[in-house]
Design an enzyme around this catalytic site. Sequence first.
Site, PDB file in Angstrom:
ATOM      1  N   SER A  59       0.742  -1.184  -0.099  1.00  8.13           N
ATOM      2  CA  SER A  59      -0.016  -0.001  -0.070  1.00  8.13           C
ATOM      3  C   SER A  59       0.888   1.278  -0.075  1.00  8.13           C
ATOM      4  CB  SER A  59      -0.962  -0.341   1.358  1.00  8.13           C
ATOM      5  OG  SER A  59      -0.332   0.064   2.308  1.00  8.13           O
ATOM      6  N   VAL A  73       0.589 -10.819   7.628  1.00  7.70           N
ATOM      7  CA  VAL A  73       1.205 -12.018   7.139  1.00  7.70           C
ATOM      8  C   VAL A  73       2.126 -12.762   8.325  1.00  7.70           C
ATOM      9  CG1 VAL A  73       1.834 -10.817   4.861  1.00  7.70           C
ATOM     10  CG2 VAL A  73       3.324 -10.647   6.647  1.00  7.70           C
ATOM     11  N   TYR A  85      15.567  -6.133  13.327  1.00  5.81           N
ATOM     12  CA  TYR A  85      15.453  -5.791  11.933  1.00  5.81           C
ATOM     13  C   TYR A  85      16.540  -6.252  10.990  1.00  5.81           C
ATOM     14  CZ  TYR A  85      14.307  -2.866   7.740  1.00  5.81           C
ATOM     15  OH  TYR A  85      13.974  -2.803   6.310  1.00  5.81           O
ATOM     16  N   LYS A 116      16.296  -9.687   8.250  1.00  2.00           N
ATOM     17  CA  LYS A 116      16.451  -9.197   6.806  1.00  2.00           C
ATOM     18  C   LYS A 116      17.888 -10.220   6.324  1.00  2.00           C
ATOM     19  CE  LYS A 116      13.453  -6.163   5.860  1.00  2.00           C
ATOM     20  NZ  LYS A 116      12.348  -6.478   4.869  1.00  2.00           N
TER      21      LYS A 116
END
Length: 246
Positions: free
Chosen positions: A14, A64, A155, A159
Amino acid sequence: MKLQGQVALVTGASRGIGRAIALSLAAEGAQVAINYVSRPDAAIAVQEAIGALGREGLPVRADVAVATEVEHMVTQVLDRFGQIDVLVNNATLHRGRRVHRLPESEWDAVLDSCLKGAYHCCQHIVPHMIERRRGRIINISSVVGLVGWPGDTAYGAAKAGLIGFTRSLAKEVAPYGITANVVMPGYVHTDMTAALTPKNVEQMLALIPLGRAGEPEDVAEVVTFLASRAAYVTGAVYVVDGGMSL
């Protein structure tokens, strides 16, 4: 148009990088399912932009990190389009704190949205791709997963984890004509990076040989290449960071 007649599902589509990817895939001919969690207005704006390109966009809400919501999302997309040819796992949360100040709940939220989210989507979409013996999976990582950044242990872990996840997945699905690759953006102008302080921005730019921040479209171009043209590329990591990680 290399993606004419194909369907893409982009998570976190979005805004930001996800939005740019959705529009780029549509420009290449794909119909696009636009996953979002909390901004239906933004998802509808992306749908309208895709419609202006002559393609159909389908907003689908799902967190998700939640398996049942992903299952429902995939069912919605298949009911509408009958197929999913391209999966882009882009959705993620960011929670930045030094490790000794990082609550376990925030650690879990980041890993669940990014790493577990990719697992959930692949778990429900890969069987469909195997049945059709075709598919492109692109996982959006971050240069933080390569070089690290203070305050980004969660993070960075999530990743970096996407690299191992994708390389193992690539070997699993290759016999069925499916590829899986990673794209690692660096410092890109998005809502997330807009929260950086001027000092942080200065530090980031000083590390980039090309001397500028990236734009979401810079990342989208690489994703679209992998989705539409890179039939003999799998298990690869594409770093899109202006040289920041050199």
